[in-house]
Structure formats: C-alpha cells, structure tokens
Design an enzyme around this catalytic site. Sequence first.
Site, PDB file in Angstrom:
ATOM      1  N   ASN A  40       0.941  -1.196  -0.004  1.00 21.32           N
ATOM      2  CA  ASN A  40      -0.105   0.185   0.074  1.00 21.32           C
ATOM      3  C   ASN A  40       0.837   1.152  -0.086  1.00 21.32           C
ATOM      4  O   ASN A  40       1.915   1.420   0.563  1.00 21.32           O
ATOM      5  CB  ASN A  40      -0.944   0.082   1.474  1.00 21.32           C
ATOM      6  N   GLU A  42       0.259   4.956   0.692  1.00 23.13           N
ATOM      7  CA  GLU A  42      -0.694   6.307   1.057  1.00 23.13           C
ATOM      8  C   GLU A  42      -0.446   7.624   0.756  1.00 23.13           C
ATOM      9  O   GLU A  42       0.963   7.682   0.242  1.00 23.13           O
ATOM     10  CB  GLU A  42      -1.121   5.913   2.473  1.00 23.13           C
ATOM     11  N   CYS A  51      -4.020   0.621  -2.679  1.00 20.78           N
ATOM     12  CA  CYS A  51      -3.806  -0.771  -1.770  1.00 20.78           C
ATOM     13  C   CYS A  51      -2.774  -1.560  -2.328  1.00 20.78           C
ATOM     14  O   CYS A  51      -2.454  -1.561  -3.521  1.00 20.78           O
ATOM     15  CB  CYS A  51      -5.088  -1.468  -1.934  1.00 20.78           C
ATOM     16  N   GLU A  53      -2.900  -4.835  -3.057  1.00 22.46           N
ATOM     17  CA  GLU A  53      -3.204  -5.755  -4.325  1.00 22.46           C
ATOM     18  C   GLU A  53      -3.464  -4.695  -5.484  1.00 22.46           C
ATOM     19  O   GLU A  53      -2.730  -5.352  -6.690  1.00 22.46           O
ATOM     20  CB  GLU A  53      -4.928  -5.978  -3.905  1.00 22.46           C
ATOM     21  N   CYS A  84     -10.374  -5.057   0.320  1.00 22.04           N
ATOM     22  CA  CYS A  84     -11.361  -4.123   0.118  1.00 22.04           C
ATOM     23  C   CYS A  84     -12.271  -4.214  -1.153  1.00 22.04           C
ATOM     24  O   CYS A  84     -12.000  -4.916  -2.150  1.00 22.04           O
ATOM     25  CB  CYS A  84     -10.923  -2.671   0.240  1.00 22.04           C
ATOM     26  N   CYS A  87     -10.526  -3.720  -4.514  1.00 20.21           N
ATOM     27  CA  CYS A  87      -9.675  -4.379  -4.834  1.00 20.21           C
ATOM     28  C   CYS A  87     -10.421  -5.936  -5.267  1.00 20.21           C
ATOM     29  O   CYS A  87      -9.780  -6.496  -6.248  1.00 20.21           O
ATOM     30  CB  CYS A  87      -8.399  -4.772  -3.804  1.00 20.21           C
TER      31      CYS A  87
HETATM   32  N1  THU Z   1      -5.257  -1.822   2.494  1.00 18.26           N
HETATM   33  C1  THU Z   1      -4.424  -2.754   1.609  1.00 18.26           C
HETATM   34  O1  THU Z   1      -3.488  -2.231   0.992  1.00 18.26           O
HETATM   35  N2  THU Z   1      -5.009  -3.687   1.196  1.00 18.26           N
HETATM   36  C2  THU Z   1      -6.277  -4.381   1.956  1.00 18.26           C
HETATM   37  O2  THU Z   1      -6.581  -5.454   1.686  1.00 18.26           O
HETATM   38  C3  THU Z   1      -6.839  -3.733   2.965  1.00 18.26           C
HETATM   39  C4  THU Z   1      -6.282  -2.103   3.338  1.00 18.26           C
HETATM   40  C5  THU Z   1      -4.464  -0.662   3.110  1.00 18.26           C
HETATM   41  C6  THU Z   1      -5.159   0.698   2.401  1.00 18.26           C
HETATM   42  C7  THU Z   1      -4.532   1.675   3.467  1.00 18.26           C
HETATM   43  O3  THU Z   1      -3.319   2.121   2.956  1.00 18.26           O
HETATM   44  C8  THU Z   1      -4.511   0.886   4.881  1.00 18.26           C
HETATM   45  O4  THU Z   1      -4.600  -0.301   4.505  1.00 18.26           O
HETATM   46  C9  THU Z   1      -5.659   1.145   5.731  1.00 18.26           C
HETATM   47  O5  THU Z   1      -6.821   0.975   5.279  1.00 18.26           O
END
Ligand code: THU
Length: 131
Positions: A40, A42, A51, A53, A84, A87
């Site tokens: 991920n 941000e 994310c 994925e 999520c 994804c």
């Molecule tokens: N996140 C992912 O990268 N993949 C997931 O399957 C669930 C959530 C990340 C997004 C964000 O940067 C952090 O987790 C908190 O939501």
Amino acid sequence: MDDLRQAALAVRERAHAPYSNFKVGAALRTVTGHVAIGCNVENVAYPEGTCAEAGAIAAMVAAGETGIAEVYVVADAPDPVPPCGGCRQKIAEFAARDARITMATVDGAERSVTLAELLPGAFGADHMERT
Ligand code: THU
C-alpha cells in the site's frame, strides 16, 4: 504458496503507510508462473492512496501478464485481512472465479477462499451484452 508469503512479507516492509500505520503486502502468481508484488502507498491527500493488491496488479500488467492464478495478502492484524471491495473487483478483472485468494497475518494465521466466495454476484463484461 510459501514463496508468495515470503514475497508479500518482504514487500510489506516497504509499504508507505504513515497515516494508517497499517502496512499491507500482496504477492500474486500469474497463470504463467510470474510473481508480482505490491504494497500500500498512502498519500497525504488520503483518497489518493492505493492498496497493496492494486500495486501488485499494476506490476503484473507492467510485466506483460494478464492472468491471475492466486493472490496472497498479509498484514499485521489480529485476523487475516480481506481485500477491500475495490480490490476484489480489480482482482476479478484478471482472475477466474476459482482463483484462490489467501489472506494472512504476519503471525501466520491464514484464511483461503476463492474469488467467487470473495465477490459473489460480481459485475462482469457479460452484463454489458444485450443479446
Ligand atoms: N489496505 C490494503 O492495502 N489492502 C487491503 O486489503 C486492505 C487495506 C490498505 C489501504 C490503507 O493504506 C491501509 O491498508 C488502511 O486501510
């Protein structure tokens, strides 16, 4: 499967998650055996974050691959973290309904489901055909 876990754990360490402090790593194997990874990333403008994925899927496509055979996602959480909704749809673009999605914790807990179980009633290209 263990190679995907190791790859996901390693790339998770490189996640850019200063706002949630929740690092996620993803590794996928394509139908030809290629492994793509993502974490991920941000952003201070929160909705611009991506994310793990999504990163792995972008790396897969950049490598010239378009068929996902299996996905492994890992985070430091009490229970295995499911992808999520967005994804799930992104995975569905490139994976068959029986593709295996494994969610895991850094401590070793795992939960494995098919894409069909993860995204029942998925919207697909067939929904846009009139005849
Ligand atoms: N996140 C992912 O990268 N993949 C997931 O399957 C669930 C959530 C990340 C997004 C964000 O940067 C952090 O987790 C908190 O939501």
